[in-house]
Design an enzyme around this catalytic site. Structure first.
Site, PDB file in Angstrom:
ATOM      1  N   LYS A   1      -4.927  94.409  -5.545  1.00  0.00           N
ATOM      2  CA  LYS A   1      -4.259  93.145  -5.840  1.00  0.00           C
ATOM      3  C   LYS A   1      -2.867  93.193  -5.216  1.00  0.00           C
ATOM      4  O   LYS A   1      -2.137  94.157  -5.407  1.00  0.00           O
ATOM      5  CB  LYS A   1      -4.132  93.026  -7.361  1.00  0.00           C
ATOM      6  CG  LYS A   1      -3.892  91.635  -7.866  1.00  0.00           C
ATOM      7  CD  LYS A   1      -3.855  91.624  -9.380  1.00  0.00           C
ATOM      8  CE  LYS A   1      -3.347  90.279  -9.856  1.00  0.00           C
ATOM      9  NZ  LYS A   1      -2.738  90.336 -11.161  1.00  0.00           N
TER      10      LYS A   1
ATOM     11  N   HIS B   1      -0.571  90.500  -5.312  1.00  0.00           N
ATOM     12  CA  HIS B   1       0.373  89.538  -5.879  1.00  0.00           C
ATOM     13  C   HIS B   1       0.556  89.900  -7.358  1.00  0.00           C
ATOM     14  O   HIS B   1      -0.033  90.874  -7.841  1.00  0.00           O
ATOM     15  CB  HIS B   1      -0.182  88.122  -5.739  1.00  0.00           C
ATOM     16  CG  HIS B   1      -1.493  87.933  -6.439  1.00  0.00           C
ATOM     17  ND1 HIS B   1      -2.690  88.337  -5.891  1.00  0.00           N
ATOM     18  CD2 HIS B   1      -1.777  87.446  -7.657  1.00  0.00           C
ATOM     19  CE1 HIS B   1      -3.663  88.073  -6.745  1.00  0.00           C
ATOM     20  NE2 HIS B   1      -3.136  87.543  -7.826  1.00  0.00           N
TER      21      HIS B   1
END
Ligand code: OMP
Length: 214
Positions: free
Chosen positions: A103, A105
């Site tokens: 991930k 963000h």
């Protein structure tokens, strides 16, 4: 075999998790039994499962700082074990797990939960040839943590790449103890006294003679 171990085998059979028949393993071996932990799929299963993992941890006496449940199957196991350690053994233990997809963000990173640091107790379902567990071990090493131990539900006690069991190889390579709620030997011992499933004993013993460790 301890009482909680016998109860665990009964529980696994009752839930269809431990089955006898003919199964092809990830390693390509044809096995007369299979343990499908994914069939522990109700709230009551998870509550009981956590209690068995917690009991095996307490029984082992191994000291650790954090539980790590590798994605995907280790995640509910680590969560349920942490709950059981708190509810039944008065131990409040940090836990964490990884995501398989990175991930980039929000909070970023691929670990969720407590930081993966200190002495790590890795929890998972089954070790056969040790492939899955080695991938998880890489995550522990990449984070600079130390492996305190590995806890699984079933040790199939099969040869890995050589004459040692996959678990003995893992213990040698990572200098950590691997513990299991039950092992193939416990399953065999159980079968000897079980009228309903006794008929599977010869096939399971033959499999152990072929692939099992001495
Ligand atoms: P290894 O990676 O060879 O150690 O195999 C472990 C994995 O095999 C588990 O994470 C399961 O995906 C699968 N497995 C079971 O779940 N239960 C079994 O009884 C046997 C296997 C297997 O395929 O060996």
């Amino acid at each position: 075999m301890k009482t909680y171990q016998k109860e665990f085998i009964e529980f696994a059979i009752e839930r269809g998790v431990l089955k006898f028949g003919e199964f092809t393993l990830k390693s390509g071996r044809t096995s007369p039994y299979f343990f499908n932990a994914g069939l522990f799929n109700k709230g009551s299963d998870l509550a009981k499962l956590g209690r068995f993992y917690a009991a095996a941890l307490k029984d082992s006496g191994i000291d650790f700082d954090v539980l790590f449940g590798p994605a995907y199957k280790g995640i509910p196991i680590a969560s349920a074990t942490a709950v059981a350690l708190f509810d039944h053994f008065q131990t409040d233990t940090p836990y964490c797990f990884n995501r398989k997809e990175k991930k980039d963000h929000g909070e970023g990173g691929n670990l969720v939960g407590s930081p993966l640091e200190g002495r790590v107790m890795l929890v998972d379902d089954v070790i056969t040839a040790g492939t899955a567990i080695r991938e998880s071990m890489d995550i522990v090493e990449q984070n600079g943590a130390q492996l305190a131990g590995v806890l699984i539900a079933l040790d199939r006690q099969e040869k890995g790449k050589g004459e040692l069991s996959a678990i003995q190889e893992v213990e040698r390579d990572f200098n950590a103890q691997v513990i299991a709620i039950v092992s193939l030997n416990d399953v065999i011992e159980y079968l000897k006294d079980d009228e309903q499933f006794k008929a599977h004993l010869p096939a399971v013993e033959a499999y152990r003679a072929q692939y099992g460790v001495a």
